[in-house]
Scaffold this motif. Sequence first.
Motif, PDB file in Angstrom:
ATOM      1  N   ILE A 137       0.841  -1.210   0.000  1.00 46.11           N
ATOM      2  CA  ILE A 137       0.000   0.000   0.000  1.00 46.11           C
ATOM      3  C   ILE A 137       0.872   1.255   0.000  1.00 46.11           C
ATOM      4  O   ILE A 137       0.636   2.204  -0.749  1.00 46.11           O
ATOM      5  CB  ILE A 137      -0.935  -0.017   1.223  1.00 46.11           C
ATOM      6  N   ALA A 138       1.924   1.250   0.860  1.00 42.19           N
ATOM      7  CA  ALA A 138       2.816   2.411   0.915  1.00 42.19           C
ATOM      8  C   ALA A 138       3.553   2.596  -0.405  1.00 42.19           C
ATOM      9  O   ALA A 138       3.766   3.724  -0.865  1.00 42.19           O
ATOM     10  CB  ALA A 138       3.820   2.240   2.059  1.00 42.19           C
ATOM     11  N   SER A 139       3.940   1.498  -1.050  1.00 45.56           N
ATOM     12  CA  SER A 139       4.637   1.608  -2.334  1.00 45.56           C
ATOM     13  C   SER A 139       3.722   2.207  -3.398  1.00 45.56           C
ATOM     14  O   SER A 139       4.152   3.029  -4.220  1.00 45.56           O
ATOM     15  CB  SER A 139       5.131   0.233  -2.776  1.00 45.56           C
ATOM     16  N   LYS A 140       2.436   1.788  -3.380  1.00 46.29           N
ATOM     17  CA  LYS A 140       1.489   2.343  -4.353  1.00 46.29           C
ATOM     18  C   LYS A 140       1.288   3.835  -4.129  1.00 46.29           C
ATOM     19  O   LYS A 140       1.256   4.619  -5.085  1.00 46.29           O
ATOM     20  CB  LYS A 140       0.160   1.590  -4.235  1.00 46.29           C
ATOM     21  N   GLN A 141       1.158   4.250  -2.842  1.00 43.55           N
ATOM     22  CA  GLN A 141       1.020   5.682  -2.563  1.00 43.55           C
ATOM     23  C   GLN A 141       2.252   6.452  -3.015  1.00 43.55           C
ATOM     24  O   GLN A 141       2.144   7.550  -3.564  1.00 43.55           O
ATOM     25  CB  GLN A 141       0.808   5.888  -1.057  1.00 43.55           C
ATOM     26  N   LEU A 142       3.432   5.861  -2.813  1.00 39.79           N
ATOM     27  CA  LEU A 142       4.669   6.541  -3.212  1.00 39.79           C
ATOM     28  C   LEU A 142       4.747   6.692  -4.723  1.00 39.79           C
ATOM     29  O   LEU A 142       5.183   7.736  -5.234  1.00 39.79           O
ATOM     30  CB  LEU A 142       5.883   5.762  -2.690  1.00 39.79           C
ATOM     31  N   ASN A 143       4.293   5.688  -5.462  1.00 37.69           N
ATOM     32  CA  ASN A 143       4.296   5.786  -6.930  1.00 37.69           C
ATOM     33  C   ASN A 143       3.343   6.879  -7.407  1.00 37.69           C
ATOM     34  O   ASN A 143       3.665   7.642  -8.333  1.00 37.69           O
ATOM     35  CB  ASN A 143       3.915   4.435  -7.543  1.00 37.69           C
ATOM     36  N   GLU A 144       2.152   6.917  -6.777  1.00 34.18           N
ATOM     37  CA  GLU A 144       1.196   7.961  -7.191  1.00 34.18           C
ATOM     38  C   GLU A 144       1.731   9.352  -6.871  1.00 34.18           C
ATOM     39  O   GLU A 144       1.604  10.286  -7.666  1.00 34.18           O
ATOM     40  CB  GLU A 144      -0.137   7.728  -6.474  1.00 34.18           C
ATOM     41  N   LEU A 145       2.355   9.497  -5.692  1.00 35.21           N
ATOM     42  CA  LEU A 145       2.920  10.798  -5.330  1.00 35.21           C
ATOM     43  C   LEU A 145       4.092  11.171  -6.231  1.00 35.21           C
ATOM     44  O   LEU A 145       4.336  12.345  -6.499  1.00 35.21           O
ATOM     45  CB  LEU A 145       3.383  10.773  -3.866  1.00 35.21           C
ATOM     46  N   THR A 146       4.825  10.174  -6.684  1.00 34.90           N
ATOM     47  CA  THR A 146       5.941  10.457  -7.605  1.00 34.90           C
ATOM     48  C   THR A 146       5.426  11.057  -8.900  1.00 34.90           C
ATOM     49  O   THR A 146       5.973  12.037  -9.418  1.00 34.90           O
ATOM     50  CB  THR A 146       6.726   9.171  -7.896  1.00 34.90           C
ATOM     51  N   THR A 147       4.329  10.486  -9.427  1.00 36.99           N
ATOM     52  CA  THR A 147       3.739  11.033 -10.656  1.00 36.99           C
ATOM     53  C   THR A 147       3.215  12.451 -10.424  1.00 36.99           C
ATOM     54  O   THR A 147       3.436  13.352 -11.242  1.00 36.99           O
ATOM     55  CB  THR A 147       2.606  10.118 -11.131  1.00 36.99           C
ATOM     56  N   SER A 148       2.534  12.642  -9.277  1.00 34.88           N
ATOM     57  CA  SER A 148       2.012  13.983  -8.982  1.00 34.88           C
ATOM     58  C   SER A 148       3.140  14.991  -8.788  1.00 34.88           C
ATOM     59  O   SER A 148       3.051  16.148  -9.226  1.00 34.88           O
ATOM     60  CB  SER A 148       1.146  13.934  -7.718  1.00 34.88           C
TER      61      SER A 148
END
Length: 755
Positions: free
Chosen positions: A262-273
């Motif tokens: 879950i944390a990895s998915k949030q980090l990927n989304e924040l990276t794109t943003s």
Amino acid sequence: MSTDLHALFPLINETKREENRLRLIWQSIRAYLWSIIFLVVGVSILAMLMVSSIKPSYLATATLLIENKPTKLVSIDELYGIDGPSREYFNTQVAVLQSRQMMDRVVVALGLDEHSEFKPASTSHRFHWRDYVPDLVKELVQLGTVDTRSQDTPQLLEKKKRNGLIAQLQGQMNIWHVPASQLLKISFESYDPELSAQVANTMAEVYIASNLEARQNISSKSSSWLSERLSGLLEKLKISESRLQDYRERHHLVDVQGVNSIASKQLNELTTSLMQAQRERNEKRQLYEMVDRANKSMSALLAIPAILNSPVIQELQKLEATKEREMADLVQRYGPEHPRMISAKSDLSSARNNLQKQALMLADAIVQDYRIAASNASGVEQRFESVKKELQQINREEAELDVLQREVATNRQLYNLFLTRTKETDATGTVQANDIQALNARVIDPAIAPMAPNKPNKKQIVLFTALTTLVIAVLLALLSENMNDYIRSTDDIEQKLKLPCLGTVPLVVDKRWKKEAVTMGQLFINQDHSPFFESIRTVRAALILSEQERKFRVIAITSTVPREGKSTISANLSLAMSPMEKVLLIDGDLRRPSIAKIFGIDKDSPGLSNLINGTQPQSACLHDIPGTNLTVMPSGDQPPNPHVLLSSKVFQDLLKQLSERFDRVIIDTPPTHAVADSLIIGAIADANICVCHAESTPFPMIHTSIAHMRRTNVPIVGVVLNQFKSKRRHGYYYSSYYSYGGYNYSKKSGGTKGS
């Protein structure tokens, strides 16, 4: 035919280069030839004296065969690593034979402590370097030391005696494994041929008996050792399981992998943003910086594409242009006070004010957009860092959990392995001594007393010593020459730097010149017919002869590093050329000038920098030297940016003007390794001369400076070797053609004064 000749040229050149290398090697050896000869002869004589004092020794060898067979115990051989003949196994047996325990058994079996060769008094015939040291030196070495032998107890003395005897026995014995076989060789060297054979055979017998005892001890201890080890492993397994459970409860760990995903998915989304926010901020930053640089200037604001392309701005610009045309038409028909003129001016002013107001509004909108984008990017970055720290903490907990789980798994696996081995051993029943087929070792070739001595081979020792000394002496001679990585001769300049040598200027060491207070800068006119005088004339002649197609009107003189004598060469070369031509010497070193000091000119006098900046006229910057046809231009006021002045077109035009007024313009430039000023001046000059301090500046540094000059298309005509010691190895390092130490004017001869 011509094609064949061209094909032979590379081979001829390579042959010549090889001959030059061999010639240089031979010259290096020849420089130390007598030292090499004396060293080789002296060491050979010393070696002959040493080998003549060595007593001959005898060598006896016994051969031992080892047949390795497995025992009947279940997995015991595997447990102790004795699973068949291998190189490692035989190396281990060699180490066992060389152990102190085996040596001590041989000493006891043969009573070597009573043998004359192993008594301290018997070692007097052995060679030792202390035997050749005078008694007085021995007393000085022992002076101040405390003799503790009187304080030793009889037991300690006996222990020291036994240790020394064992060490001597180990030093005289050699044991090795015959490759690709099951044979071991046991050799012993002694002054007594009978004793050498006895010690070798006894060592083989002691090894066989000791190995059999060790095998019997292994079988009796194996079961008890396994049981003790099993209980310790069980306790270790319980402790590791308890630590794992405590860690899970303390950190409330249920499913670490799910939280991690879950944390990895949030980090990927924040990276794109974050990438999108940063890209938007960077795009708007460019417009913001353009608005900020415009500083509310209408012309600058209207030059920004985002404002210029605005439909409102374009309409207002058209309106302004229309009003300007109307104004132009009315000016031709009415006066300034006419009502229509007043109305037209008012309309034009209103159109311009509207345009300015709209442009400022658009500029404010750009600034606000950038601030919003920067704030959004900062918020995303903070959220990104927060999530990243959370993920890192989860990874650390997961890593520590993995370590604890691996520890539990390893302890459980090791416990199960030993449990299986213990059950297999118990199932075998009680181990009887006659059930073990021990290692079968036997002597197949006993040692016999040798008839001839083994060493020393006196001729071989003396010959080897002489050859080794010769090789070392030659290598030291070559190393001594190659370690001196400096420019030492004209040959170094021509071969290493690939540049012609214009001349060598000798090192001035005459005390008469120091007493007469003659400055180095004016040595040419004060000490005529001296070696220095003749060397400057040679440089002058070489420079003139190098003018093949056109005359060098502007000459730049530089060096690699400071204190190589470039200013001295510049001043004296200018004085040498002044009797024939009208010469101007310019101090181009605006950072550390020295020409004014050489010729006694006030350091605050205007010069080159003032002339370039236009603060002083040319006449105020030129100083004529009395009694010569030389004019000097000092550096002038020290500017904050010398390279900017020297790179200006004013300086180039000034040099062109001065070269038309004077026959020669010589410029003393800064060192190339320190600043780039010399490269700027050198590119403008017709010719450049590099000054090299003999045996001072390392060759790599000079080579780098020359490479920089060549890359910037600086014309280099040659090198002047300064502070040259002409008498040093005159026939080897330096060509006598370039030295002036042995060719001077007679005191009675008149001679002509430097022309």
